[in-house]
Enzyme design. Sequence first.
Site, mmCIF file in Angstrom:
data_model
loop_
_atom_site.group_PDB
_atom_site.id
_atom_site.type_symbol
_atom_site.label_atom_id
_atom_site.label_comp_id
_atom_site.label_asym_id
_atom_site.label_seq_id
_atom_site.Cartn_x
_atom_site.Cartn_y
_atom_site.Cartn_z
ATOM 1 N N ARG A 389 0.834 -1.199 0.000
ATOM 2 C CA ARG A 389 0.000 0.000 0.000
ATOM 3 C C ARG A 389 0.872 1.253 0.000
ATOM 4 O O ARG A 389 1.905 1.291 0.659
ATOM 5 C CB ARG A 389 -0.906 0.024 1.230
ATOM 6 C CG ARG A 389 -1.843 -1.160 1.325
ATOM 7 C CD ARG A 389 -2.380 -1.281 2.748
ATOM 8 N NE ARG A 389 -3.267 -2.400 2.889
ATOM 9 C CZ ARG A 389 -2.882 -3.652 3.072
ATOM 10 N NH1 ARG A 389 -1.588 -3.947 3.106
ATOM 11 N NH2 ARG A 389 -3.764 -4.615 3.219
ATOM 12 N N ARG A 497 -23.103 -15.073 -2.785
ATOM 13 C CA ARG A 497 -23.518 -13.916 -3.576
ATOM 14 C C ARG A 497 -22.539 -12.756 -3.456
ATOM 15 O O ARG A 497 -22.584 -11.813 -4.257
ATOM 16 C CB ARG A 497 -24.925 -13.478 -3.168
ATOM 17 C CG ARG A 497 -25.025 -12.743 -1.839
ATOM 18 C CD ARG A 497 -26.457 -12.404 -1.493
ATOM 19 N NE ARG A 497 -27.129 -11.714 -2.574
ATOM 20 C CZ ARG A 497 -28.458 -11.563 -2.652
ATOM 21 N NH1 ARG A 497 -29.230 -12.091 -1.719
ATOM 22 N NH2 ARG A 497 -28.995 -10.895 -3.639
ATOM 23 N N ASP A 513 -32.487 -10.410 -5.999
ATOM 24 C CA ASP A 513 -33.078 -11.727 -5.773
ATOM 25 C C ASP A 513 -34.011 -12.039 -6.925
ATOM 26 O O ASP A 513 -34.558 -11.129 -7.569
ATOM 27 C CB ASP A 513 -33.858 -11.742 -4.455
ATOM 28 C CG ASP A 513 -32.935 -11.899 -3.252
ATOM 29 O OD1 ASP A 513 -31.733 -12.151 -3.465
ATOM 30 O OD2 ASP A 513 -33.418 -11.758 -2.109
ATOM 31 N N GLU A 514 -34.238 -13.305 -7.167
ATOM 32 C CA GLU A 514 -35.041 -13.699 -8.328
ATOM 33 C C GLU A 514 -36.491 -13.227 -8.247
ATOM 34 O O GLU A 514 -37.155 -13.061 -9.272
ATOM 35 C CB GLU A 514 -35.015 -15.217 -8.486
ATOM 36 C CG GLU A 514 -35.558 -15.967 -7.274
ATOM 37 C CD GLU A 514 -35.443 -17.465 -7.424
ATOM 38 O OE1 GLU A 514 -35.476 -17.931 -8.565
ATOM 39 O OE2 GLU A 514 -35.316 -18.158 -6.402
ATOM 40 N N GLU A 601 -26.819 -12.503 5.375
ATOM 41 C CA GLU A 601 -25.827 -11.926 4.456
ATOM 42 C C GLU A 601 -26.153 -10.474 4.141
ATOM 43 O O GLU A 601 -25.253 -9.636 3.958
ATOM 44 C CB GLU A 601 -25.720 -12.769 3.177
ATOM 45 C CG GLU A 601 -26.799 -12.527 2.140
ATOM 46 C CD GLU A 601 -28.107 -13.256 2.436
ATOM 47 O OE1 GLU A 601 -28.990 -13.251 1.575
ATOM 48 O OE2 GLU A 601 -28.226 -13.830 3.525
ATOM 49 N N ASP A 602 -27.456 -10.135 4.083
ATOM 50 C CA ASP A 602 -27.871 -8.749 3.884
ATOM 51 C C ASP A 602 -27.350 -7.861 5.004
ATOM 52 O O ASP A 602 -26.782 -6.784 4.773
ATOM 53 C CB ASP A 602 -29.405 -8.657 3.874
ATOM 54 C CG ASP A 602 -29.990 -8.918 2.507
ATOM 55 O OD1 ASP A 602 -29.435 -8.410 1.527
ATOM 56 O OD2 ASP A 602 -30.991 -9.636 2.422
#
Length: 693
Positions: A389, A497, A513-514, A601-602
């Site tokens: 870095r 995801r 989402d689907e 996960e959200d």
Amino acid sequence: RKAEARRNWPLWTDRSLLKSFADPEELQSDGDPSLPSPRERRAAWLSIYRNSRCRMETCFDFSRCEKHGFKVFTYPRERDQPLSESYSKILTSIERSRYYTPNPEEACLFILSIDTLDRDHLSGQYVRNVNEKIRGFPLWNGGRNHLIFNLYSGTWPNYTEDLGFDIGQAILAKASFYTETFRPGFDISIPLFSKDHPQRGGERGWLYQDSIPPKKKYLLVFKGKRYLTGIGSGTRNALHHIHNGKDIISLTTCKHGKDWEKHKDTRCDKDNVDYEKFDYQELLHNSTFCIVPRGRRLGSFRFLEALQAACIPVLLSDGWELPFAEAIDWGKAAVVGNERLLLQVPRPDPAHARHKGPPSVDASGGGAPKHLPGLWQIIKDRLLPHRSRSRFLWNTLPGGLLALPDFSTHPGDFPFYYLQHGSSPSEKFTAFIRAVSPASSLSQPILRLIQAVSGSHYCAQILVLWSCEKPPPPSGKWPQTTVPLTIIQGRRKLSDRFFPYAAIQTDAVLSLDEHTSLSTSEVDFAFVVWRSFPERIVGFPARSHFWDAEQRHWGYTSKWTNELSIVLTAAAFYHRYYHSLFTEYLPAGLRELVDGLAACEDILMNVLVAAVTKLPPIKVTQRKQHKEPVPQQVKGMAGTAGGQRFSQQQDCLNQLADWFGYMPLVSSQLRLDPVLFKDQVSVLRKKYPRLEK
């Protein structure tokens, strides 16, 4: 004439010139007699550190880090070997980190189980016979590829660098590091911290991003012990001269040690009375500058305390190698003075200080358990200098720890530095749809979603993460789109995801989402908003958190309120870099937690972004309220399934708060709508008229 010139030149001990500063007797004293000479310091150093010229190239085996990467092994703890609370926290933090390995064959770096923090032989935590013990370790190898921690070295009266054992070729991570004994590019200076310093989290700092500290009550403060004799007494003894009782407060007490009354002077009684009139924390939080003089050793607890209170440290500790100076530019965060020229330290300019501002305390890492990530990253940068870095990344928010070199070393690739570089994120996005339905044929919602997203002229490609047991339908079954559509086979884990897939090439990711229902206009508007806030999550369905005082835990709610702190990734834009942070920065234990709890996960992605940016997500307008789908296996028991899902989400939120040590989520009352949204004007004047249908 020369003799006359000498007579006319004012004497530096002239009482009329220094009347308000000090007595001539004080100024004529030639330093502290207890201070060791440079020759004595050098002799003490060479008697203990025989490998004083060690560098990474000569005393570190790089080959151990090539096969398995950067892994850290801690020696097994012995039952009869006592550990201090601080060292136990360090070992626990290492074992919880993503770099830990229980297999020494995989290790790049080794940590002793012997507590070496306190090497003052008068201390009750001093461990004896360390040399004999480490020589019996088969992995010791002369200290090669070992890291040793130390907070206190030496003892009364000189407090030298003596550790009481030979560290060999080991890297030394030490507080109160003296510049003459510090091995540049090899050793690491760390801040001195107390045993009460939290292992994770702790109270948040008082300095906020992009905020200018207001004019504070005091300009400069100090409150601490005044050593009457011994090393460190000269500097603290002189601080009373700057006290004016108004904007400069300098308070000292003689009550230090068991025999302080034997050495008390004429000032002690008055100083002790004045000392009790002010609260230490109140002074820190209400002053622009805080004096940080040396103690018996070079470092001081008040260095971290001042940074945490957003008070700019004025350092008076000659020869101190500042913590992590290899990475952090302390010249932008502190005023460095000279102990021997105390009265010549320039009067600080508050306007300049407020403009510069000290960096985030998180950048310096806090106490030892909290600064371990910074320590690992500094060593990793040494192992791979071509991917290290830059100082810009280390010293610009959010800091070097959150700018992963495995992702990029160019600031323009991260979501945080567009303004500094005058650039913008790419003008296209990748739609990333997660499909979990067990049906063998494509459902109508996902077909409509693909058509709506592909209709956006900002869409570059569509990726479908197929997380079903059955294989995906053949290519002929998928709808025809104007953009490439690719199927990625998932591992049926919720954390999949947020994996950094190589197929994602655009800066922006539209996570879906689907069962999500969006129109092309909604997608277009949300993307335009995100390009103005590329470091945040920008999306549609929002949730919020709150503190439940009765239950003494964090609550999670999907009710429509005036506040939000979470935007579900069922329909949200964010920068692709957060996939790398999620997978490579977070510990494996957190990803395992996500895989075991519904919709966790959200929450974790929102917590991660909030922890990095210290900012809330942004909600944009939506035609229909988002409804979370009920799993097929519990269809017909929607109430029970919804309650179980809600319970898991709340459990997830509290486990994350416990893991981080605090609640990173930030609440907001902001929602962004298009100009003229729902105004009584012609639709011909509106850019996104279909949002109102």
